[in-house]
Scaffold this motif. Structure first.
Motif, PDB file in Angstrom:
ATOM      1  N   ARG A 208     109.427  21.236 104.571  1.00  0.00           N
ATOM      2  CA  ARG A 208     108.518  20.096 104.354  1.00  0.00           C
ATOM      3  C   ARG A 208     109.117  19.112 103.353  1.00  0.00           C
ATOM      4  N   PHE A 209     109.707  19.639 102.282  1.00  0.00           N
ATOM      5  CA  PHE A 209     110.345  18.788 101.274  1.00  0.00           C
ATOM      6  C   PHE A 209     111.474  17.960 101.894  1.00  0.00           C
ATOM      7  N   PHE A 210     112.354  18.618 102.642  1.00  0.00           N
ATOM      8  CA  PHE A 210     113.496  17.922 103.236  1.00  0.00           C
ATOM      9  C   PHE A 210     113.027  16.859 104.223  1.00  0.00           C
ATOM     10  N   ARG A 211     112.012  17.172 104.994  1.00  0.00           N
ATOM     11  CA  ARG A 211     111.512  16.207 105.969  1.00  0.00           C
ATOM     12  C   ARG A 211     110.859  15.014 105.278  1.00  0.00           C
ATOM     13  N   ARG A 212     110.129  15.286 104.192  1.00  0.00           N
ATOM     14  CA  ARG A 212     109.504  14.192 103.453  1.00  0.00           C
ATOM     15  C   ARG A 212     110.551  13.259 102.862  1.00  0.00           C
ATOM     16  N   MET A 213     111.675  13.821 102.410  1.00  0.00           N
ATOM     17  CA  MET A 213     112.702  13.029 101.759  1.00  0.00           C
ATOM     18  C   MET A 213     113.622  12.309 102.742  1.00  0.00           C
ATOM     19  N   THR A 214     113.849  12.879 103.919  1.00  0.00           N
ATOM     20  CA  THR A 214     114.844  12.328 104.847  1.00  0.00           C
ATOM     21  C   THR A 214     114.279  11.859 106.178  1.00  0.00           C
ATOM     22  N   GLY A 215     113.057  12.277 106.493  1.00  0.00           N
ATOM     23  CA  GLY A 215     112.474  11.879 107.766  1.00  0.00           C
ATOM     24  C   GLY A 215     112.797  12.816 108.910  1.00  0.00           C
ATOM     25  N   MET A 216     113.520  13.906 108.644  1.00  0.00           N
ATOM     26  CA  MET A 216     113.821  14.879 109.696  1.00  0.00           C
ATOM     27  C   MET A 216     113.893  16.280 109.100  1.00  0.00           C
ATOM     28  N   THR A 217     113.757  17.280 109.951  1.00  0.00           N
ATOM     29  CA  THR A 217     113.833  18.651 109.481  1.00  0.00           C
ATOM     30  C   THR A 217     115.288  19.021 109.178  1.00  0.00           C
TER      31      THR A 217
ATOM     32  N   SER B  27     111.891   8.197  88.891  1.00  0.00           N
ATOM     33  CA  SER B  27     111.413   9.072  87.832  1.00  0.00           C
ATOM     34  C   SER B  27     112.383  10.247  87.687  1.00  0.00           C
ATOM     35  N   VAL B  28     112.154  11.067  86.657  1.00  0.00           N
ATOM     36  CA  VAL B  28     112.989  12.252  86.489  1.00  0.00           C
ATOM     37  C   VAL B  28     112.842  13.172  87.698  1.00  0.00           C
ATOM     38  N   GLN B  29     111.598  13.361  88.154  1.00  0.00           N
ATOM     39  CA  GLN B  29     111.377  14.193  89.333  1.00  0.00           C
ATOM     40  C   GLN B  29     112.065  13.598  90.556  1.00  0.00           C
ATOM     41  N   GLY B  30     112.089  12.259  90.641  1.00  0.00           N
ATOM     42  CA  GLY B  30     112.782  11.614  91.751  1.00  0.00           C
ATOM     43  C   GLY B  30     114.274  11.879  91.733  1.00  0.00           C
ATOM     44  N   LEU B  31     114.879  11.886  90.536  1.00  0.00           N
ATOM     45  CA  LEU B  31     116.309  12.188  90.423  1.00  0.00           C
ATOM     46  C   LEU B  31     116.596  13.645  90.792  1.00  0.00           C
ATOM     47  N   ILE B  32     115.699  14.552  90.358  1.00  0.00           N
ATOM     48  CA  ILE B  32     115.881  15.970  90.701  1.00  0.00           C
ATOM     49  C   ILE B  32     115.783  16.156  92.212  1.00  0.00           C
ATOM     50  N   ALA B  33     114.780  15.495  92.826  1.00  0.00           N
ATOM     51  CA  ALA B  33     114.614  15.604  94.277  1.00  0.00           C
ATOM     52  C   ALA B  33     115.823  15.050  95.009  1.00  0.00           C
ATOM     53  N   ALA B  34     116.368  13.921  94.527  1.00  0.00           N
ATOM     54  CA  ALA B  34     117.544  13.333  95.160  1.00  0.00           C
ATOM     55  C   ALA B  34     118.741  14.270  95.075  1.00  0.00           C
ATOM     56  N   LYS B  35     118.882  14.957  93.938  1.00  0.00           N
ATOM     57  CA  LYS B  35     119.985  15.912  93.783  1.00  0.00           C
ATOM     58  C   LYS B  35     119.817  17.090  94.723  1.00  0.00           C
ATOM     59  N   LEU B  36     118.585  17.580  94.883  1.00  0.00           N
ATOM     60  CA  LEU B  36     118.324  18.674  95.809  1.00  0.00           C
ATOM     61  C   LEU B  36     118.651  18.270  97.244  1.00  0.00           C
ATOM     62  N   VAL B  37     118.261  17.075  97.619  1.00  0.00           N
ATOM     63  CA  VAL B  37     118.536  16.592  98.974  1.00  0.00           C
ATOM     64  C   VAL B  37     120.039  16.450  99.195  1.00  0.00           C
ATOM     65  N   GLU B  38     120.748  15.916  98.192  1.00  0.00           N
ATOM     66  CA  GLU B  38     122.199  15.767  98.308  1.00  0.00           C
ATOM     67  C   GLU B  38     122.868  17.123  98.543  1.00  0.00           C
ATOM     68  N   ALA B  39     122.465  18.120  97.751  1.00  0.00           N
ATOM     69  CA  ALA B  39     123.050  19.459  97.901  1.00  0.00           C
ATOM     70  C   ALA B  39     122.661  20.076  99.239  1.00  0.00           C
ATOM     71  N   ALA B  40     121.405  19.871  99.657  1.00  0.00           N
ATOM     72  CA  ALA B  40     120.953  20.417 100.938  1.00  0.00           C
ATOM     73  C   ALA B  40     121.733  19.809 102.095  1.00  0.00           C
ATOM     74  N   ARG B  41     121.935  18.505 102.070  1.00  0.00           N
ATOM     75  CA  ARG B  41     122.697  17.846 103.134  1.00  0.00           C
ATOM     76  C   ARG B  41     124.115  18.400 103.213  1.00  0.00           C
TER      77      ARG B  41
END
Length: 309
Positions: free
Chosen positions: A286-295, A245-259
């Motif tokens: 919480r968001f990062f852990r939900r998306m990646t499985g770790m803090t 979804s659009v929200q899924g793409l936004i979340a993936a971009k946030l995770v990429e930048a966070a990593r």
């Protein structure tokens, strides 16, 4: 491979496929193999060890690209054999049952990488994901995509055999270049149709908008209005093209930048959270852990240990 994905992976395999030996590099158990995310060696270095024949096996946690520059042979799948003749590239996706018979004049290089790197590349385009899900033999023609594919694989080989600044980041980019151009080389006509397709253009426009505004945490309606479609239609075509979804793409971009920031920035987790538009660092955790499985802290420590090694 996490437990849930591993269970799904095995549920899609026949009993005979499950009994096929599972290696990291051929002949080496995953427990005995050193930790790496990408490896490259010449084809003769691997095939000479096994008299030019490699028995049927699989790599659950790896995928491979074989750049065949000379000779010929057969790629043995679970249900069929694919003949190949240089110049070509062979794709072996994670978990695919495969083996080889090489003629003695066969030459080239073999690039092996962790499966999650392929997943990251294919996540944004369902067509590339579908292409990369099966064994492939792709003939190298004179197209721009084919030339970029060969240059990327040769550059990976060079980078892995000499220490240089920024090597890890460059290898990531080269692997992405190789996989995408492999898919384009296999289907140039489909790629040309994609460029003329209005929905594909809209998804590309969405990706550009997300890259610009993802730190602002805009609602889906913001993107739909900028593109000129309804929220429902934008979500529908985005799911069709990317599987998200659009929200899924936004979340993936946030995770990429966070990593990226967690690995390469000295900033604290709290500062990184604020820089990504999170008003509450606890929610970012919480968001990062939900998306990646770790803090975030656990991820940063693990990646820095890997890079140091």
């Amino acid at each position: 491979m996490d437990k849930a994905r591993k269970c799904l992976h095995y549920s899609n395999m026949t009993r005979a496929e499950q009994q096929v030996p599972n290696y990291r590099l051929y002949g080496e158990s995953s427990e005995a193999s050193p930790d790496f995310w990408i490896h490259c060696e010449t084809l003769p270095a691997r095939t000479h060890l096994h008299n030019f024949e490699i028995s049927v096996h699989r790599h659950d946690g790896l995928f491979q690209l074989f750049l065949i520059t000379a000779g010929s042979g057969e790629l043995l799948g679970a249900k069929r054999r694919l003949h190949f003749l240089a110049p070509c590239v062979l794709l072996v996706p994670p978990g695919a049952v495969h083996g080889f018979r090489f003629e003695r004049d066969a030459d080239g290089i073999v690039v092996t990488a962790l499966a999650d790197r392929l997943a990251a590349i294919t996540a944004c385009d369902r067509r590339i994901a579908e292409f990369a899900a099966a064994l492939r033999v792709v003939d190298i023609d004179g197209s721009p995509a084919a030339r970029m594919l060969v240059k990327a694989l040769e550059a990976i080989d060079r980078e892995l055999h000499r220490p240089a600044a920024g090597r890890s980041a460059l290898l990531e980019a080269l692997m992405t270049t190789a996989v995408i151009n492999l898919a384009r080389t296999a289907g140039p006509a489909a790629t040309e149709r994609m460029r003329a397709d209005r929905d594909a253009e809209r998804v590309e426009q969405l990706a550009a908008l997300i890259s610009t505004h993802f730190r602002e945490h805009r609602p889906v309606g913001f993107y739909a209005a900028r593109i000129g479609v309804s929220v429902t239609h934008l979500n529908r075509l985005t799911r069709a093209r990317t599987g998200l979804s659009v929200q899924g793409l936004i979340a993936a971009k946030l995770v990429e930048a966070a990593r990226r920031d967690l690995i390469f920035s000295p900033s604290s987790v709290q500062k990184i959270a604020y820089s990504l538009g999170f008003s509450d660092p606890a929610y970012f955790n919480r968001f990062f852990r939900r998306m990646t499985g770790m803090t975030p802290g656990t991820f940063r420590a693990a990646e820095r240990r890997r890079l140091a090694a």
